[in-house]
Design a protein around this motif. Structure first.
Motif, PDB file in Angstrom:
ATOM      1  N   ASP A  23     -10.936   2.819  -9.689  1.00  0.00           N
ATOM      2  CA  ASP A  23      -9.815   3.145 -10.701  1.00  0.00           C
ATOM      3  C   ASP A  23      -8.453   2.993  -9.672  1.00  0.00           C
ATOM      4  O   ASP A  23      -7.819   3.840  -9.914  1.00  0.00           O
ATOM      5  N   TYR A  24      -8.585   2.224  -8.523  1.00  0.00           N
ATOM      6  CA  TYR A  24      -7.433   1.926  -7.915  1.00  0.00           C
ATOM      7  C   TYR A  24      -7.277   0.607  -7.526  1.00  0.00           C
ATOM      8  O   TYR A  24      -8.011  -0.427  -7.573  1.00  0.00           O
ATOM      9  N   THR A  26      -6.104  -2.046  -4.264  1.00  0.00           N
ATOM     10  CA  THR A  26      -5.713  -2.166  -2.860  1.00  0.00           C
ATOM     11  C   THR A  26      -4.697  -3.118  -2.848  1.00  0.00           C
ATOM     12  O   THR A  26      -5.023  -4.338  -3.224  1.00  0.00           O
ATOM     13  N   THR A  63      -3.644   1.857  -1.239  1.00  0.00           N
ATOM     14  CA  THR A  63      -4.257   1.938  -2.219  1.00  0.00           C
ATOM     15  C   THR A  63      -3.320   2.657  -3.668  1.00  0.00           C
ATOM     16  O   THR A  63      -2.784   3.617  -3.314  1.00  0.00           O
ATOM     17  N   MET A  64      -3.406   2.318  -4.667  1.00  0.00           N
ATOM     18  CA  MET A  64      -2.616   2.974  -5.878  1.00  0.00           C
ATOM     19  C   MET A  64      -3.351   2.940  -7.089  1.00  0.00           C
ATOM     20  O   MET A  64      -4.317   1.914  -7.457  1.00  0.00           O
ATOM     21  N   ASN A  65      -3.460   3.946  -7.743  1.00  0.00           N
ATOM     22  CA  ASN A  65      -3.922   4.135  -9.141  1.00  0.00           C
ATOM     23  C   ASN A  65      -2.960   3.756 -10.007  1.00  0.00           C
ATOM     24  O   ASN A  65      -1.581   4.293 -10.384  1.00  0.00           O
ATOM     25  N   ASN A  86      -6.170  -2.072 -11.883  1.00  0.00           N
ATOM     26  CA  ASN A  86      -7.018  -0.996 -10.945  1.00  0.00           C
ATOM     27  C   ASN A  86      -8.460  -2.192 -10.713  1.00  0.00           C
ATOM     28  O   ASN A  86      -8.861  -2.900 -11.728  1.00  0.00           O
TER      29      ASN A  86
END
Length: 335
Positions: A23-24, A26, A63-65, A86
């Motif tokens: 759910d993210y 990279t 990392t980012m959602n 994601n």
């Protein structure tokens, strides 16, 4: 029976080992000759803003959602467009001294961002062709058509998100329309708004001093036209400079004509601003008539136009009052 149990156990093991969708996203990379200590990933529409620290060696990772879509990367000096989803694991490398030319993407889900990087290079090359807008019409259309065809061919066999593809097809259609309008406008201006051509006319615009005024009423003097609106801050920024120029050429053979292109709902605001800011010259209201603006292919305001005493065009896109070149132009005409 033992064989059946074994197969069932093996199937369960495969399912358990299968990696779940992350759910993210990279995002990592390395920047040579970095411009700052951070890179920023943002999307104002999603209210998303992520600042990632860049190490001394130019590397970064985070990392980012995210919501699926387009994001802007800013390295402190230049921008690039990314497409993030994601589950992706994207690595970017670039040399900040040759930003667009050196961006590369690898990893999982990098294809859309790589597509955008190549599109940016191709578009930069097209817009950098200084002869494009001066080509004969058939040559212009052929070159733009070839550009669009090459763009669409890049979809063939590419593993790209369907939403991304739909967006890009809409984007290239919009670009083709924009380029065609630019070309048509330039050809129109060269033919109809050249120096010495008869100016398009406005008729019976409301005069703040009373009655109405048409362009023909102003023949016999040079006419410096200011197309503006009360809601336009750049227009209002020019007012102090315009007043100084009007004062310098007071009682000279020139009329300063300000034409408000405000909508009817802002009519009273226009009347009030004339009083509050002590606007001089001829103050006209276009009454939402767009014929004069359209004839001059006005795409933004303020716009200034200079005509000679016979109503012929001297400059269809004259210098602003804040530009010293305006006084130089007036003086060269012995106004």
């Amino acid at each position: 029976m033992k064989k059946l149990v074994y197969l069932l156990a093996f199937s369960i093991a495969l399912v358990s080992c299968k990696e779940e969708q992350k759910d993210y996203v990279t995002f990592s990379g390395k920047i040579t000759n970095k411009n700052s200590e951070t890179v920023t990933i943002s999307n104002p529409q999603f209210k998303f803003n992520k600042v990632i620290k860049v190490g001394e060696d130019g590397t970064f990772k985070d990392t980012m959602n995210v919501k699926d879509g387009f994001y802007r990367l800013f390295d402190g000096k230049e921008y690039a467009t990314l497409y993030l989803k994601n589950g992706a694991d994207i690595n970017m490398t670039l040399d900040a001294k040759e930003f667009d030319e050196t961006i590369t993407y690898t990893g999982v889900g990098f294809e859309e961002s790589a597509f955008l990087a190549q599109s940016s290079l191709n578009q930069e090359k097209l817009f950098g062709d200084k002869e494009l807008m001066d080509l004969p019409e058939l040559d212009f259309r052929s070159k733009v058509s070839s550009f669009v065809d090459d763009f669409n061919k890049r979809f063939e066999g590419a593993s790209l998100d369907s939403t991304f593809v739909a967006n890009q097809k809409q984007s290239i259609a919009g670009l083709e329309k924009y380029l065609t309008k630019m070309y048509n406008d330039k050809q129109y201006i060269a033919k109809n708004l050249a120096k010495g051509a008869d100016s398009p006319k406005f008729v019976d615009y409301e005069n703040n001093a009373g009655g109405t005024t048409s362009l023909d009423d102003l023949k016999g003097k040079y006419v410096y036209i200011d197309l503006w609106a009360t809601w336009c801050q750049p227009c209002k920024n020019e007012i102090p400079f315009l007043k100084k120029v009007e004062e310098k050429y007071h009682n000279k053979n020139i009329e300063f004509v300000s034409i408000s292109v405000d909508r009817q709902k802002d009519y009273e605001t226009w009347k009030k601003m004339i009083v509050d800011k002590e606007l001089s010259g001829v103050q006209l209201y276009a009454k939402e008539d767009k014929a004069f603006m359209d004839a001059y292919r006005v795409s933004g305001i303020p716009r200034f136009i200079l005509l000679d005493p016979e109503g012929k065009i001297i400059d269809s896109n004259a210098p602003r009052p804040s530009n010293p070149k305006l006084v130089e132009l007036f003086d060269s005409l012995n106004i």
